[in-house]
Design a protein around this motif. Structure first.
Motif, PDB file in Angstrom:
ATOM      1  N   ASP A 141       8.915   4.179  -6.973  1.00 53.83           N
ATOM      2  CA  ASP A 141       7.526   3.980  -7.378  1.00 53.83           C
ATOM      3  C   ASP A 141       6.783   5.303  -7.581  1.00 53.83           C
ATOM      4  O   ASP A 141       5.835   5.360  -8.367  1.00 53.83           O
ATOM      5  N   ASN A 142       7.202   6.338  -6.862  1.00 51.31           N
ATOM      6  CA  ASN A 142       6.513   7.627  -6.907  1.00 51.31           C
ATOM      7  C   ASN A 142       7.524   8.776  -7.006  1.00 51.31           C
ATOM      8  O   ASN A 142       7.650   9.600  -6.089  1.00 51.31           O
TER       9      ASN A 142
ATOM     10  N   SER B 281       0.832  -1.210   0.000  1.00 52.11           N
ATOM     11  CA  SER B 281       0.000   0.000   0.000  1.00 52.11           C
ATOM     12  C   SER B 281       0.866   1.260   0.000  1.00 52.11           C
ATOM     13  O   SER B 281       0.496   2.274  -0.603  1.00 52.11           O
ATOM     14  N   PHE B 282       2.026   1.211   0.650  1.00 49.39           N
ATOM     15  CA  PHE B 282       2.918   2.370   0.668  1.00 49.39           C
ATOM     16  C   PHE B 282       3.702   2.492  -0.636  1.00 49.39           C
ATOM     17  O   PHE B 282       4.121   3.587  -1.005  1.00 49.39           O
ATOM     18  N   LYS B 283       3.919   1.389  -1.324  1.00 50.36           N
ATOM     19  CA  LYS B 283       4.521   1.469  -2.654  1.00 50.36           C
ATOM     20  C   LYS B 283       3.557   2.155  -3.616  1.00 50.36           C
ATOM     21  O   LYS B 283       3.970   2.931  -4.479  1.00 50.36           O
ATOM     22  N   LYS B 284       2.263   1.907  -3.412  1.00 50.23           N
ATOM     23  CA  LYS B 284       1.249   2.517  -4.267  1.00 50.23           C
ATOM     24  C   LYS B 284       0.974   3.964  -3.874  1.00 50.23           C
ATOM     25  O   LYS B 284       0.893   4.849  -4.738  1.00 50.23           O
ATOM     26  N   ASP B 285       0.842   4.215  -2.576  1.00 52.46           N
ATOM     27  CA  ASP B 285       0.527   5.561  -2.091  1.00 52.46           C
ATOM     28  C   ASP B 285       1.236   5.805  -0.762  1.00 52.46           C
ATOM     29  O   ASP B 285       0.768   5.378   0.292  1.00 52.46           O
ATOM     30  N   PRO B 286       2.393   6.486  -0.781  1.00 53.93           N
ATOM     31  CA  PRO B 286       3.176   6.704   0.429  1.00 53.93           C
ATOM     32  C   PRO B 286       2.791   7.970   1.211  1.00 53.93           C
ATOM     33  O   PRO B 286       3.565   8.440   2.049  1.00 53.93           O
ATOM     34  N   THR B 287       1.623   8.506   0.961  1.00 52.93           N
ATOM     35  CA  THR B 287       1.226   9.784   1.566  1.00 52.93           C
ATOM     36  C   THR B 287       1.399   9.794   3.077  1.00 52.93           C
ATOM     37  O   THR B 287       1.884  10.782   3.655  1.00 52.93           O
ATOM     38  N   LEU B 288       1.015   8.706   3.749  1.00 53.18           N
ATOM     39  CA  LEU B 288       1.082   8.671   5.210  1.00 53.18           C
ATOM     40  C   LEU B 288       2.507   8.786   5.739  1.00 53.18           C
ATOM     41  O   LEU B 288       2.722   9.203   6.881  1.00 53.18           O
ATOM     42  N   ILE B 289       3.473   8.434   4.913  1.00 51.88           N
ATOM     43  CA  ILE B 289       4.875   8.445   5.366  1.00 51.88           C
ATOM     44  C   ILE B 289       5.440   9.864   5.439  1.00 51.88           C
ATOM     45  O   ILE B 289       6.293  10.164   6.274  1.00 51.88           O
ATOM     46  N   PHE B 290       4.965  10.749   4.584  1.00 53.43           N
ATOM     47  CA  PHE B 290       5.637  12.035   4.413  1.00 53.43           C
ATOM     48  C   PHE B 290       5.607  12.924   5.656  1.00 53.43           C
ATOM     49  O   PHE B 290       6.538  13.691   5.896  1.00 53.43           O
ATOM     50  N   SER B 291       4.557  12.831   6.463  1.00 56.05           N
ATOM     51  CA  SER B 291       4.536  13.660   7.673  1.00 56.05           C
ATOM     52  C   SER B 291       5.632  13.218   8.644  1.00 56.05           C
ATOM     53  O   SER B 291       6.197  14.048   9.376  1.00 56.05           O
ATOM     54  N   ILE B 292       5.968  11.930   8.643  1.00 59.89           N
ATOM     55  CA  ILE B 292       7.061  11.429   9.472  1.00 59.89           C
ATOM     56  C   ILE B 292       8.406  11.921   8.935  1.00 59.89           C
ATOM     57  O   ILE B 292       9.257  12.407   9.683  1.00 59.89           O
ATOM     58  N   LEU B 293       8.590  11.821   7.631  1.00 61.05           N
ATOM     59  CA  LEU B 293       9.850  12.263   7.023  1.00 61.05           C
ATOM     60  C   LEU B 293      10.030  13.768   7.164  1.00 61.05           C
ATOM     61  O   LEU B 293      11.157  14.255   7.355  1.00 61.05           O
ATOM     62  N   ASP B 294       8.942  14.500   7.095  1.00 62.28           N
ATOM     63  CA  ASP B 294       9.008  15.948   7.268  1.00 62.28           C
ATOM     64  C   ASP B 294       9.435  16.304   8.691  1.00 62.28           C
ATOM     65  O   ASP B 294      10.219  17.236   8.910  1.00 62.28           O
ATOM     66  N   GLU B 295       8.957  15.538   9.647  1.00 65.66           N
ATOM     67  CA  GLU B 295       9.317  15.747  11.055  1.00 65.66           C
ATOM     68  C   GLU B 295      10.798  15.457  11.285  1.00 65.66           C
ATOM     69  O   GLU B 295      11.450  16.128  12.088  1.00 65.66           O
ATOM     70  N   LEU B 296      11.346  14.479  10.573  1.00 64.72           N
ATOM     71  CA  LEU B 296      12.696  13.982  10.864  1.00 64.72           C
ATOM     72  C   LEU B 296      13.774  14.487   9.903  1.00 64.72           C
ATOM     73  O   LEU B 296      14.943  14.188  10.100  1.00 64.72           O
TER      74      LEU B 296
END
Length: 362
Positions: A206-207, A169-184
């Motif tokens: 993938d994206n 699901s994250f390979k298809k749509d990684p949207t949920l990950i970006f708030s974590i990466l933005d924080e770190l």
């Protein structure tokens, strides 16, 4: 170099079992040693780890939550300084095997077990079980004071973490990950920032548009973040993506001249291919990303290409001489085949010249 599987040997198992017994008098140490040691030597690394972790449950007379608390004590005693971080991963593996029906207890245990080790593999099963609930923990971990826990927030949700199950699901749509990466992305720990870069690099496969957007938004804010973003873009840079190259200042040099591209006409397996060339421009060369691609002969007349880095830096002169050699020593990750191979020079993503050479027997 000794095989990693040998970290999980008879001596390790005996000491581990002894420590569990120290914190749980009901632990059947004799049965545990029998169940583990009768198969241990026949197994490879991951299978050894799974054997050691999975046999705890049948020998520890405690419910799952109590077992996790006992193993937390074992972590602080046995795994704090006496072992390696890889060996300590048996604790997270126990949670992966037995903890999916005890979500909150397990996630809290993985938070503890990741310190001085890593829960990056085990935690992925919990993402697959309940993505949003798992990511709520990840958001909390991203703000933790401990760098190992913050790293888990990034490393655990990488869509393509090597040697781990993928997260479709994250390979298809990684949207949920970006708030974590933005924080770190500006984390004080290079250990954490490197994980953020690796996560972004995973996503770029993938994206790519999402990663380019993240880079555009954050590039130029500070040197540490720029370094992270460049490492995150390494796959896109290797592919010669024009927009990515331009974001990092690598532009086509219209008046670039290649002088004296010389290479060995043949090389034996086990030896080095030597080559050299000079880059010249009417003015200073400026930012240069210099790579080479080898087109390998494979079995059944198939071919395989791989790009290698030479240098990336600002050149303030109008000429740059490069001498390089490529090893054809036998390695476990690549099998060499005799025949015609090709080498192509690449400057700022542009392929500028190709030459052939013959790979022969020693």
């Amino acid at each position: 170099m000794e095989a990693l599987k040998n970290l999980f040997n008879e001596n390790f198992v005996k000491n581990f079992a002894s420590c569990i017994k120290k914190y749980s008098s009901s632990f059947d140490e004799e049965l545990y040693l029998y169940l583990v040691l009768k198969h241990l030597e026949t197994l490879e690394l991951k299978a050894r780890m799974r054997l050691i972790s999975s046999k705890i449950r049948s020998c520890l007379k405690a419910d799952y939550g109590e077992s996790c608390e006992i193993l937390k004590l074992v972590k602080e005693d046995f795994f704090k300084e006496k072992t390696t971080s890889l060996q300590a991963m048996v604790l997270a593996d126990f949670v992966e095997v037995y903890g999916l029906e005890h979500f909150d207890v397990s996630m809290n245990a993985l938070e503890t077990f990741t310190i001085d080790s890593s829960s990056e593999f085990a935690v992925r099963e919990f993402i697959l079980k309940d993505e949003q609930k798992a990511m709520d923990y990840f958001y909390k971990w991203a703000k933790n004071s401990n760098e190992h826990i913050r790293r888990l927030a990034s490393e655990g949700c990488r869509p393509r973490l090597p040697w781990a199950i993928a997260l479709p699901s994250f390979k298809k749509d990684p949207t949920l990950i970006f708030s974590i990466l933005d924080e770190l992305k500006n984390d004080e720990s290079s250990y954490v920032r490197r994980s953020v870069a690796n996560n972004l690099n995973d996503i770029s496969k993938d994206n790519p548009i999402l990663v380019l957007s993240f880079i555009e938004k954050n590039i130029g804010s500070n040197k540490q973040c720029d370094s992270l973003l460049k490492h995150a873009a390494r796959t896109l840079l290797k592919k010669g993506d024009v927009k990515t190259l331009e974001l990092f200042g690598y532009r086509k040099i219209d008046a670039l001249i290649l002088n004296d591209f010389i290479l060995d006409s043949k090389v034996c397996i086990g030896e080095h291919l030597n080559f050299s060339f000079e880059l010249e421009n009417k003015t200073t060369l400026g930012l240069l990303r210099v790579e080479y691609e080898i087109d390998f002969q494979m079995a059944n007349d198939k071919r395989s290409k791989k790009i290698y880095m030479i240098s990336q830096s600002e050149v303030k002169a109008n000429k740059k001489l490069i001498n390089k050699k490529h090893s054809f020593k036998m390695i476990t990750t690549r099998k060499y085949y005799l025949g015609i191979h090709f080498i192509t020079l690449i400057v700022n993503g542009i392929k500028i010249q190709t030459k052939e050479f013959l790979l022969t027997k020693p």
